[in-house]
Design a protein around this motif. Structure first.
Motif, PDB file in Angstrom:
ATOM      1  N   THR A 151       0.812  -1.209   0.000  1.00  0.00           N
ATOM      2  CA  THR A 151       0.000   0.000   0.000  1.00  0.00           C
ATOM      3  C   THR A 151       0.849   1.265   0.000  1.00  0.00           C
ATOM      4  OG1 THR A 151      -1.705  -1.170   1.249  1.00  0.00           O
ATOM      5  CG2 THR A 151      -1.855   1.222   1.212  1.00  0.00           C
ATOM      6  N   LEU A 152       1.906   1.292   0.796  1.00  0.00           N
ATOM      7  CA  LEU A 152       2.632   2.540   1.030  1.00  0.00           C
ATOM      8  C   LEU A 152       4.061   2.590   0.496  1.00  0.00           C
ATOM      9  CD1 LEU A 152       1.509   3.032   4.757  1.00  0.00           C
ATOM     10  CD2 LEU A 152       0.505   4.065   2.706  1.00  0.00           C
ATOM     11  N   VAL A 153       4.698   1.446   0.305  1.00  0.00           N
ATOM     12  CA  VAL A 153       6.120   1.429  -0.051  1.00  0.00           C
ATOM     13  C   VAL A 153       6.278   1.452  -1.572  1.00  0.00           C
ATOM     14  CG1 VAL A 153       8.273   0.107   0.138  1.00  0.00           C
ATOM     15  CG2 VAL A 153       6.672   0.178   2.060  1.00  0.00           C
ATOM     16  N   PRO A 154       7.116   2.352  -2.106  1.00  0.00           N
ATOM     17  CA  PRO A 154       7.347   2.362  -3.551  1.00  0.00           C
ATOM     18  C   PRO A 154       8.061   1.075  -3.989  1.00  0.00           C
ATOM     19  CG  PRO A 154       8.698   4.037  -2.455  1.00  0.00           C
ATOM     20  CD  PRO A 154       7.851   3.401  -1.403  1.00  0.00           C
ATOM     21  N   PRO A 155       7.752   0.601  -5.194  1.00  0.00           N
ATOM     22  CA  PRO A 155       8.337  -0.667  -5.664  1.00  0.00           C
ATOM     23  C   PRO A 155       9.855  -0.760  -5.525  1.00  0.00           C
ATOM     24  CG  PRO A 155       6.637   0.030  -7.173  1.00  0.00           C
ATOM     25  CD  PRO A 155       6.813   1.155  -6.177  1.00  0.00           C
ATOM     26  N   ALA A 156      10.567   0.312  -5.761  1.00  0.00           N
ATOM     27  CA  ALA A 156      12.033   0.277  -5.675  1.00  0.00           C
ATOM     28  C   ALA A 156      12.523   0.021  -4.259  1.00  0.00           C
ATOM     29  CB  ALA A 156      12.621   1.591  -6.189  1.00  0.00           C
ATOM     30  N   ALA A 157      11.681   0.269  -3.276  1.00  0.00           N
ATOM     31  CA  ALA A 157      12.083   0.104  -1.872  1.00  0.00           C
ATOM     32  C   ALA A 157      11.501  -1.146  -1.223  1.00  0.00           C
ATOM     33  CB  ALA A 157      11.674   1.336  -1.072  1.00  0.00           C
ATOM     34  N   ARG A 158      10.840  -1.998  -1.992  1.00  0.00           N
ATOM     35  CA  ARG A 158      10.169  -3.164  -1.411  1.00  0.00           C
ATOM     36  C   ARG A 158      11.129  -4.131  -0.709  1.00  0.00           C
ATOM     37  NH1 ARG A 158       5.154  -2.235  -2.488  1.00  0.00           N
ATOM     38  NH2 ARG A 158       4.353  -1.940  -4.575  1.00  0.00           N
ATOM     39  N   VAL A 159      12.231  -4.467  -1.348  1.00  0.00           N
ATOM     40  CA  VAL A 159      13.155  -5.423  -0.741  1.00  0.00           C
ATOM     41  C   VAL A 159      13.774  -4.814   0.527  1.00  0.00           C
ATOM     42  CG1 VAL A 159      15.260  -6.790  -1.066  1.00  0.00           C
ATOM     43  CG2 VAL A 159      13.583  -6.640  -2.905  1.00  0.00           C
ATOM     44  N   ILE A 160      14.052  -3.522   0.503  1.00  0.00           N
ATOM     45  CA  ILE A 160      14.599  -2.853   1.685  1.00  0.00           C
ATOM     46  C   ILE A 160      13.578  -2.881   2.819  1.00  0.00           C
ATOM     47  CG2 ILE A 160      15.425  -0.662   2.629  1.00  0.00           C
ATOM     48  CD1 ILE A 160      17.299  -2.169   0.632  1.00  0.00           C
ATOM     49  N   TYR A 161      12.334  -2.537   2.509  1.00  0.00           N
ATOM     50  CA  TYR A 161      11.278  -2.585   3.521  1.00  0.00           C
ATOM     51  C   TYR A 161      11.158  -4.002   4.083  1.00  0.00           C
ATOM     52  CZ  TYR A 161       6.656  -2.843   5.591  1.00  0.00           C
ATOM     53  OH  TYR A 161       5.616  -3.083   6.454  1.00  0.00           O
ATOM     54  N   VAL A 162      11.137  -4.979   3.192  1.00  0.00           N
ATOM     55  CA  VAL A 162      11.058  -6.372   3.635  1.00  0.00           C
ATOM     56  C   VAL A 162      12.299  -6.726   4.445  1.00  0.00           C
ATOM     57  CG1 VAL A 162      11.037  -8.777   2.831  1.00  0.00           C
ATOM     58  CG2 VAL A 162       9.481  -7.121   1.820  1.00  0.00           C
ATOM     59  N   GLY A 163      13.448  -6.194   4.075  1.00  0.00           N
ATOM     60  CA  GLY A 163      14.669  -6.429   4.847  1.00  0.00           C
ATOM     61  C   GLY A 163      14.559  -5.898   6.261  1.00  0.00           C
ATOM     62  N   ILE A 164      13.983  -4.716   6.404  1.00  0.00           N
ATOM     63  CA  ILE A 164      13.816  -4.136   7.739  1.00  0.00           C
ATOM     64  C   ILE A 164      12.824  -4.962   8.548  1.00  0.00           C
ATOM     65  CG2 ILE A 164      12.949  -2.115   8.984  1.00  0.00           C
ATOM     66  CD1 ILE A 164      14.149  -0.454   6.574  1.00  0.00           C
ATOM     67  N   CYS A 165      11.696  -5.302   7.922  1.00  0.00           N
ATOM     68  CA  CYS A 165      10.730  -6.181   8.604  1.00  0.00           C
ATOM     69  C   CYS A 165      11.372  -7.530   8.913  1.00  0.00           C
ATOM     70  CB  CYS A 165       9.483  -6.385   7.744  1.00  0.00           C
ATOM     71  SG  CYS A 165       8.457  -4.934   7.583  1.00  0.00           S
ATOM     72  N   SER A 166      12.224  -7.961   7.997  1.00  0.00           N
ATOM     73  CA  SER A 166      12.887  -9.256   8.181  1.00  0.00           C
ATOM     74  C   SER A 166      13.813  -9.260   9.385  1.00  0.00           C
ATOM     75  CB  SER A 166      13.673  -9.642   6.929  1.00  0.00           C
ATOM     76  OG  SER A 166      12.773  -9.946   5.897  1.00  0.00           O
ATOM     77  N   PHE A 167      14.367  -8.102   9.738  1.00  0.00           N
ATOM     78  CA  PHE A 167      15.195  -8.050  10.939  1.00  0.00           C
ATOM     79  C   PHE A 167      14.369  -8.535  12.129  1.00  0.00           C
ATOM     80  CE2 PHE A 167      16.724  -5.959  14.778  1.00  0.00           C
ATOM     81  CZ  PHE A 167      18.047  -6.381  14.766  1.00  0.00           C
ATOM     82  N   ILE A 168      13.152  -8.059  12.221  1.00  0.00           N
ATOM     83  CA  ILE A 168      12.248  -8.490  13.291  1.00  0.00           C
ATOM     84  C   ILE A 168      11.858  -9.950  13.068  1.00  0.00           C
ATOM     85  CG2 ILE A 168       9.979  -8.120  14.356  1.00  0.00           C
ATOM     86  CD1 ILE A 168      10.326  -5.133  13.322  1.00  0.00           C
ATOM     87  N   TRP A 169      11.429 -10.264  11.849  1.00  0.00           N
ATOM     88  CA  TRP A 169      10.961 -11.619  11.544  1.00  0.00           C
ATOM     89  C   TRP A 169      12.086 -12.644  11.716  1.00  0.00           C
ATOM     90  CZ3 TRP A 169       7.488 -15.013  11.644  1.00  0.00           C
ATOM     91  CH2 TRP A 169       7.619 -16.202  10.955  1.00  0.00           C
ATOM     92  N   ILE A 170      13.279 -12.322  11.245  1.00  0.00           N
ATOM     93  CA  ILE A 170      14.378 -13.287  11.332  1.00  0.00           C
ATOM     94  C   ILE A 170      14.774 -13.521  12.781  1.00  0.00           C
ATOM     95  CG2 ILE A 170      16.784 -13.753  10.681  1.00  0.00           C
ATOM     96  CD1 ILE A 170      16.107 -12.349   7.994  1.00  0.00           C
ATOM     97  N   ASN A 171      14.617 -12.515  13.627  1.00  0.00           N
ATOM     98  CA  ASN A 171      14.797 -12.770  15.055  1.00  0.00           C
ATOM     99  C   ASN A 171      13.825 -13.857  15.509  1.00  0.00           C
ATOM    100  OD1 ASN A 171      16.682 -11.207  16.922  1.00  0.00           O
ATOM    101  ND2 ASN A 171      16.082  -9.671  15.417  1.00  0.00           N
ATOM    102  N   MET A 172      12.582 -13.764  15.050  1.00  0.00           N
ATOM    103  CA  MET A 172      11.596 -14.797  15.391  1.00  0.00           C
ATOM    104  C   MET A 172      11.977 -16.131  14.741  1.00  0.00           C
ATOM    105  SD  MET A 172       8.330 -12.206  15.000  1.00  0.00           S
ATOM    106  CE  MET A 172       7.093 -13.434  14.753  1.00  0.00           C
TER     107      MET A 172
END
Length: 187
Positions: A151-172
């Motif tokens: 909804t909010l993240v531009p396509p060019a930044a999707r992997v970066i956004y997922v990377g940031i979320c992944s920091f939390i997720w990968i901890n889990m």
């Protein structure tokens, strides 16, 4: 500061796979490192302190720089071309396709590749044990995270956004990987 932002944007424009791999890899290694600090230094009060496992950090570096971001880069590139826009109907399609088409094989790749890197005999054993709990947990975490992404993240930044979320997720995920689900079921 504006010069740094300009250089970063230009790097992502010219070398998107390399830039995404560097950021995603940093998030993966950072998540595992923070897990080790938490479990070996903060929560574990025994002396001498358990050392940081560099081999495990190396395996997460391989997954985080060579495997996962490349899969995700091409996946999101395809997904954004196949389903253009931010209308609610498009967002729901992207969410469901991402969670129920991409996520299962992605976790299989994660568990099997990690088992391969760990030198395990049965490459699928851990995947069989942990896939269902991991997938269930991922639905709770990733569906809202991806709703924001699409909804909010531009396509060019999707992997970066997922990377940031992944920091939390990968901890889990690191926590899930460390736990023996057979032992938990038996208790």
């Amino acid at each position: 500061m504006s010069r740094i932002i300009r250089v970063v944007k230009e790097t992502f424009r010219k070398y998107p796979i390399i830039a995404n791999s560097a950021v995603y890899g940093t998030m993966c290694v950072g998540a595992e490192f923070s897990q080790q600090i938490l479990t070996k230094r903060i929560l574990n009060k025994t002396e001498p302190r358990e050392p940081i496992d560099i081999d495990v950090l190396g395996r997460y570096a391989i997954m985080g720089t060579l495997v996962s971001p490349n899969i995700l880069y091409f996946w999101y590139k395809w997904l954004d071309k196949a389903f253009v826009g931010t209308a609610p109907k498009i967002i729901v399609k992207k969410l469901l396709i991402d969670q129920f088409i991409m996520t299962p094989p992605f976790y299989v790749v994660f568990f099997v590749t990690m088992s391969l890197l760990e030198g395990k005999k049965d490459l699928f054993e851990e995947c069989r044990q942990k896939f269902i709990p991991t997938f269930k947990t991922s639905c709770v975490f990733w569906l809202p995270a991806q709703a924001i992404n699409f909804t909010l993240v531009p396509p060019a930044a999707r992997v970066i956004y997922v990377g940031i979320c992944s920091f939390i997720w990968i901890n889990m995920l690191c926590w899930i990987k460390r736990n023996d689900y057979n032992a938990i079921k038996e208790e």
